[in-house]
Design an enzyme around this catalytic site. Structure first.
Site, PDB file in Angstrom:
ATOM      1  N   CYS A 155       0.844  -1.200   0.000  1.00  0.00           N
ATOM      2  CA  CYS A 155       0.000   0.000   0.000  1.00  0.00           C
ATOM      3  C   CYS A 155       0.874   1.242   0.000  1.00  0.00           C
ATOM      4  O   CYS A 155       0.972   1.959   0.983  1.00  0.00           O
ATOM      5  CB  CYS A 155      -0.894  -0.023   1.226  1.00  0.00           C
ATOM      6  SG  CYS A 155      -1.539   1.554   1.672  1.00  0.00           S
ATOM      7  N   PHE A 205      -8.706  -8.316  -3.033  1.00  0.00           N
ATOM      8  CA  PHE A 205      -7.906  -7.403  -3.853  1.00  0.00           C
ATOM      9  C   PHE A 205      -8.588  -7.056  -5.171  1.00  0.00           C
ATOM     10  O   PHE A 205      -9.184  -7.915  -5.819  1.00  0.00           O
ATOM     11  CB  PHE A 205      -6.508  -7.981  -4.085  1.00  0.00           C
ATOM     12  CG  PHE A 205      -5.659  -7.899  -2.843  1.00  0.00           C
ATOM     13  CD1 PHE A 205      -5.065  -6.702  -2.484  1.00  0.00           C
ATOM     14  CD2 PHE A 205      -5.507  -8.985  -2.001  1.00  0.00           C
ATOM     15  CE1 PHE A 205      -4.317  -6.589  -1.315  1.00  0.00           C
ATOM     16  CE2 PHE A 205      -4.760  -8.895  -0.833  1.00  0.00           C
ATOM     17  CZ  PHE A 205      -4.167  -7.694  -0.490  1.00  0.00           C
ATOM     18  N   HIS A 291      -6.525   3.658   4.712  1.00  0.00           N
ATOM     19  CA  HIS A 291      -6.359   2.610   3.687  1.00  0.00           C
ATOM     20  C   HIS A 291      -7.393   1.506   3.909  1.00  0.00           C
ATOM     21  O   HIS A 291      -7.406   0.866   4.967  1.00  0.00           O
ATOM     22  CB  HIS A 291      -4.957   2.020   3.763  1.00  0.00           C
ATOM     23  CG  HIS A 291      -4.789   0.788   2.927  1.00  0.00           C
ATOM     24  ND1 HIS A 291      -5.066   0.767   1.579  1.00  0.00           N
ATOM     25  CD2 HIS A 291      -4.398  -0.480   3.242  1.00  0.00           C
ATOM     26  CE1 HIS A 291      -4.845  -0.457   1.098  1.00  0.00           C
ATOM     27  NE2 HIS A 291      -4.439  -1.233   2.089  1.00  0.00           N
ATOM     28  N   ASN A 324      -9.759  -3.951  -2.216  1.00  0.00           N
ATOM     29  CA  ASN A 324      -8.487  -3.390  -1.770  1.00  0.00           C
ATOM     30  C   ASN A 324      -7.560  -3.298  -2.982  1.00  0.00           C
ATOM     31  O   ASN A 324      -7.045  -4.304  -3.451  1.00  0.00           O
ATOM     32  CB  ASN A 324      -7.893  -4.305  -0.682  1.00  0.00           C
ATOM     33  CG  ASN A 324      -6.518  -3.860  -0.205  1.00  0.00           C
ATOM     34  OD1 ASN A 324      -5.886  -2.998  -0.807  1.00  0.00           O
ATOM     35  ND2 ASN A 324      -6.055  -4.467   0.875  1.00  0.00           N
TER      36      ASN A 324
END
Ligand SMILES: CC(C)(COP(=O)(O)OP(=O)(O)OC[C@H]1O[C@@H](n2cnc3c(N)ncnc32)[C@H](O)[C@@H]1OP(=O)(O)O)[C@@H](O)C(=O)NCCC(=O)NCCSC(=O)CC(=O)O
Length: 370
Positions: A155, A205, A291, A324
């Site tokens: 990230c 993801f 995040h 994500n």
């Protein structure tokens, strides 16, 4: 009330960087999470793993859509080697990055050739020369643009923004383009009986790219002032979000303990990293760009900081809409926050990045004057 918080020693920084424009992009063909789960088990010939399929459906129920780019579909159909994926990523990642960057540049309103520095970050493939060079060419950046690549930082857009802040504040006239682009093709793998972590990764993801133009001084419109930035590593956290590139792609294993590690340390990290720069009556005085690493990550941050309901809505929306997207996610959250238009000029907030390390990136932001 965001106005209640103020910056300590505000006048000390003579030239402070700001985000001047933001752009995002996703691959065109998104599926609903249910469609994605059905597709994933079908194309990997794994429909018989009903237990894992049920678990993935349960995990997915908090997520709305999942971008599944054409490249993934092609790659899976042909059962690719890492070589084949690398070839696909070498083309598609810079193109997705360029789509997001072009939007940021259009909003900025100056020609692409005015970009002086490029900071590019991805975990989606590695190559020499890197995707940054292809991206620079697609955008028509000047040949002398100063390029920096950050690979496999997870990230890392929050870290890239910290680097951009330094570049902008220490190079008069610099205009830094930060781009993060991620395609989960690099992580794609078939479910394995007994390995829930594989479906957690496949569910979580997503694919996307985010871009920000950063500069200090000048007369362009600003979005967020970048007041201060800090990075720290959580104690004893090495291995809590490990990834390694091997013959089957990037194998990434977030540990079960990751949410608890964040919960136990986040407040102290923020007190040390952000606290000395801001006077506030409580964390609820600030806006939050966290995040969206997973639903539990957001839950533990909200719980530990005793944030009011809705404070993490921008992060939750990005997670549910896109999954994500690793580094790119935080840029989507910033975009979502400013689009909501409910933050008064001068309001202070925190951008919080969480990546392998466990590394925590913190940036104090201020909504720019209209
Ligand atoms: C994955 C989740 C959304 C699932 O939440 P749910 O409420 O739906 O369900 P849950 O927590 O009960 O988990 C569902 C099933 O998955 C299993 N499970 C959960 N997390 C797991 C993990 N890390 N490894 C292996 N299995 C895991 C659970 O045991 C359970 O299996 P069973 O039913 O058998 O008990 C959540 O657990 C979450 O947000 N976890 C944190 C994800 C994370 O670490 N993100 C950071 C990625 S790193 C990052 O973001 C940085 C970067 O990209 O760089």
């Amino acid at each position: 009330m965001p106005h209640a918080a103020t910056v300590v020693n505000d006048a000390v920084q003579p030239r402070r960087a700001a985000m001047l424009a933001i752009g995002t992009a996703n691959p065109p063909n998104s599926l609903s999470q249910e469609e994605y789960t059905n597709w994933y088990f079908r194309v990997t010939n794994s429909d018989h793993l009903t237990n894992l399929k049920d678990k993935m459906k349960k995990i997915c129920k908090f997520l709305i859509t999942k971008c599944s780019c054409v490249a993934t579909e092609l790659a899976v159909r042909d059962q690719p080697s890492l070589d084949a994926r690398q070839d696909i990523l070498a083309t598609v990642v810079p193109e997705l990055a360029a789509a997001a960057a072009a939007r940021a540049i259009a909003e900025w309103g100056r020609p692409a050739s005015d970009v002086t520095h490029l900071v590019f970050t991805t975990y989606s493939g590695v190559r020499m020369p890197g995707g940054d060079l292809r991206l620079a060419s697609l955008l028509g950046l000047r040949r002398s643009v100063q390029r920096t690549s950050m690979y496999f930082h997870g990230c890392s857009a929050a870290a890239a923004l910290r680097v951009a802040k330094d570049l902008a504040e220490n190079n008069p006239g610099a205009r830094v383009l930060v781009v993060s682009a991620e395609l989960s093709l690099t992580l794609f793998r078939a479910p394995q009986d007994g390995h829930v972590d594989t479906v957690v990764g496949q569910a979580l993801f997503g694919d996307g790219a985010g871009a920000v133009i950063v500069g200090a001084g000048g007369d362009e419109r600003q979005v967020f002032e970048m007041v201060s930035a800090a990075q720290t590593v959580l104690p004893d956290s090495e291995g809590a979000a490990e990834g390694q590139l091997n013959a089957s792609g990037l194998v990434f294993r977030p540990s079960f303990e990751l949410p608890a590690m964040v919960r136990d340390n986040v407040e102290q990290c923020l007190a040390e990293g952000v606290g000395k720069h801001v006077a506030h009556g409580g964390w609820n005085d600030l806006f939050w760009a966290v995040h969206p690493g997973g639903r539990k990550i957001l839950d533990v941050v909200e719980e530990r900081l005793a944030l009011a309901p809705g404070k993490l809505d921008a992060s939750r929306r990005v997670l549910s809409e896109y999954g994500n997207m690793s580094g790119a996610s935080i840029i989507f959250v910033l975009d979502e926050l400013r689009r909501r238009g409910d933050m008064p000029p001068g309001g202070l907030g925190v951008m919080l990045g969480i990546g392998p390390g466990i590394s925590i990136e913190m940036m104090l932001l201020r909504v720019a004057a209209a």
